[in-house]
Design an enzyme around this catalytic site. Sequence first.
Site, PDB file in Angstrom:
ATOM      1  N   CYS A  37      -9.015  -0.446   8.390  1.00 20.14           N
ATOM      2  CA  CYS A  37      -9.795  -0.154   6.707  1.00 20.14           C
ATOM      3  C   CYS A  37     -11.904   0.817   6.841  1.00 20.14           C
ATOM      4  O   CYS A  37     -12.608   0.092   6.504  1.00 20.14           O
ATOM      5  CB  CYS A  37     -10.127  -0.320   5.766  1.00 20.14           C
ATOM      6  N   CYS A  85     -17.887  -2.126   1.600  1.00 20.12           N
ATOM      7  CA  CYS A  85     -17.229  -3.461   1.413  1.00 20.12           C
ATOM      8  C   CYS A  85     -17.051  -4.757   2.736  1.00 20.12           C
ATOM      9  O   CYS A  85     -17.595  -4.132   3.423  1.00 20.12           O
ATOM     10  CB  CYS A  85     -15.398  -3.512   1.372  1.00 20.12           C
ATOM     11  N   CYS A 101      -2.882   3.398 -10.903  1.00 18.26           N
ATOM     12  CA  CYS A 101      -3.671   2.155 -10.429  1.00 18.26           C
ATOM     13  C   CYS A 101      -4.909   2.518  -9.781  1.00 18.26           C
ATOM     14  O   CYS A 101      -5.564   3.708  -9.169  1.00 18.26           O
ATOM     15  CB  CYS A 101      -2.706   2.563  -8.500  1.00 18.26           C
ATOM     16  N   CYS A 105     -11.528  -5.801   7.417  1.00 21.35           N
ATOM     17  CA  CYS A 105     -10.301  -5.725   7.468  1.00 21.35           C
ATOM     18  C   CYS A 105     -10.160  -4.273   8.542  1.00 21.35           C
ATOM     19  O   CYS A 105     -11.010  -3.148   8.363  1.00 21.35           O
ATOM     20  CB  CYS A 105      -9.520  -4.848   6.072  1.00 21.35           C
ATOM     21  N   ARG A 110       8.051   1.199  -1.773  1.00 20.99           N
ATOM     22  CA  ARG A 110       6.553   2.400  -2.005  1.00 20.99           C
ATOM     23  C   ARG A 110       6.345   3.177  -0.820  1.00 20.99           C
ATOM     24  O   ARG A 110       5.957   2.452   0.139  1.00 20.99           O
ATOM     25  CB  ARG A 110       5.204   2.287  -3.450  1.00 20.99           C
ATOM     26  N   CYS A 156      -2.202  -0.747 -13.450  1.00 19.96           N
ATOM     27  CA  CYS A 156      -2.285  -1.019 -12.024  1.00 19.96           C
ATOM     28  C   CYS A 156      -3.472  -1.492 -11.486  1.00 19.96           C
ATOM     29  O   CYS A 156      -4.193  -0.997 -11.596  1.00 19.96           O
ATOM     30  CB  CYS A 156      -2.094  -0.703 -10.832  1.00 19.96           C
ATOM     31  N   CYS A 167       2.292  -5.940  -7.007  1.00 30.22           N
ATOM     32  CA  CYS A 167       2.409  -5.211  -6.061  1.00 30.22           C
ATOM     33  C   CYS A 167       2.380  -5.743  -5.054  1.00 30.22           C
ATOM     34  O   CYS A 167       1.286  -5.986  -4.682  1.00 30.22           O
ATOM     35  CB  CYS A 167       1.727  -4.134  -6.307  1.00 30.22           C
TER      36      CYS A 167
HETATM   37  S1  SF4 Z   1      -8.656  -3.380   2.732  1.00 31.76           S
HETATM   38 FE1  SF4 Z   1     -10.859  -2.374   2.817  1.00 31.76          FE
HETATM   39  S2  SF4 Z   1     -11.764  -2.681   0.514  1.00 31.76           S
HETATM   40 FE2  SF4 Z   1      -9.680  -3.977   1.024  1.00 31.76          FE
HETATM   41  S3  SF4 Z   1     -10.918  -5.906   1.632  1.00 31.76           S
HETATM   42 FE3  SF4 Z   1     -10.007  -4.687   3.153  1.00 31.76          FE
HETATM   43  S4  SF4 Z   1     -11.716  -3.895   4.010  1.00 31.76           S
HETATM   44 FE4  SF4 Z   1     -12.784  -4.873   1.991  1.00 31.76          FE
END
Ligand code: SF4
Length: 389
Positions: free
Chosen positions: A98, A91, A135, A95, A298, A166, A226
């Site tokens: 993540c 990705c 989901c 984040c 949740r 979802c 959600c």
């Molecule tokens: S949480 Fe992870 S998968 Fe989702 S946008 Fe952020 S880096 Fe990408």
Amino acid sequence: MQTDTMTATSAQTHVQSPAEHISSNPISLPKPLTAQMQQDVRHNWTLAEVNALYDMPFNDLMFKAQTVHRTHFDPNYVQVSTLLSIKTGACPEDCAYCPQSARYDTGLEKERLLEISKVIERAKEARATGSTRFCMGAAWRNPRERDMPYVVDMVKEVKSLGLETCMTLGMLTRDQAIALKQAGLDYYNHNLDTSPEYYGDIITTRTYQDRLDTLQNVRDSGMHVCSGGIVGMGETGDDRSGLLIALANLERHPESVPINMLVKVKGTPLDKVDDLDYFEFIRTIAIARIMMPQSFVRLSAGREAMNEQMQAMCFMAGANSIFYGCKLLTTSNPETHEDVMLFKKLGINSHQTKAYSDEAHEAALHDEIQLQQEQQAVPSDLFYDASAT
Ligand code: SF4
């Protein structure tokens, strides 16, 4: 429309199979809102008010949350969802929590977008083990136009199984949200993650407003929202309050509010952040319940590290939704049978746990082994390469 709440209580005379339960109850709902209950639903929370809730004696807070919970929901019903990663890793976003971000070396194996037939197999397994919602998550900044026909077909196929659907695919335009709604998508997940003030410490590649815009597009399309967040990321108490205020002061509360405890993954920037006290986590669940009384709260990521007593406390605080399955996208989650045993001990969804016989468990296990064997033999052309540009 008959609600899940009603089914949970009326099912004592008729033990439903999980599949029966799902087909007769395609959408999970709280109790119908009366004028009295309407008073609990507010959109004007202040930081001082929410901090005052956090400062309440623990037992008083739990009593208040449980009272609100019983007013709006069957207290012994917990909605069960299954989450499948349909495209893993690589990705472009940053984040900080993540492992799927391409920016961090977490050793995660990236996977291309899963073939629809594999998604359907997983959805059928989820249905057989009592999940009412399926989901599907893709590690994207946003779906590209060329991905849309594929995910639209995926939604249609899963929906045809009688499950609530979802997806979480990143940011959505208005047109994309409408297309997914028209395909039969019931919920779209897009978390606010944390308070507006702390957000810039966690993500820099998209703004808080981007997230709010996506939530608005989802809401405008007619889909259920959600949205929740993660605690334990090194935020302050004000930030935890700020997250709940951002969610509860939306024009309409999200129908589902996932509250995640950070799962620290080696290689991510939050790998070494200090642990959050579990009582602070339970308080966050209780206050989410009080502030968003008609929402399903949740208990999400981080559950594997919680013992049964901790999870029971979260249910008492008003959590009434979990994910089944051994994986939450890429981090582990308690095994399904452990959840069934816990539900049985707590008398949660007793109509479902009674129906979940050893035979059914064995059958699900057999299917799982067969699926794994098939997957090992899957040729690579069964995957659609969503990461290719
Ligand atoms: S949480 Fe992870 S998968 Fe989702 S946008 Fe952020 S880096 Fe990408």
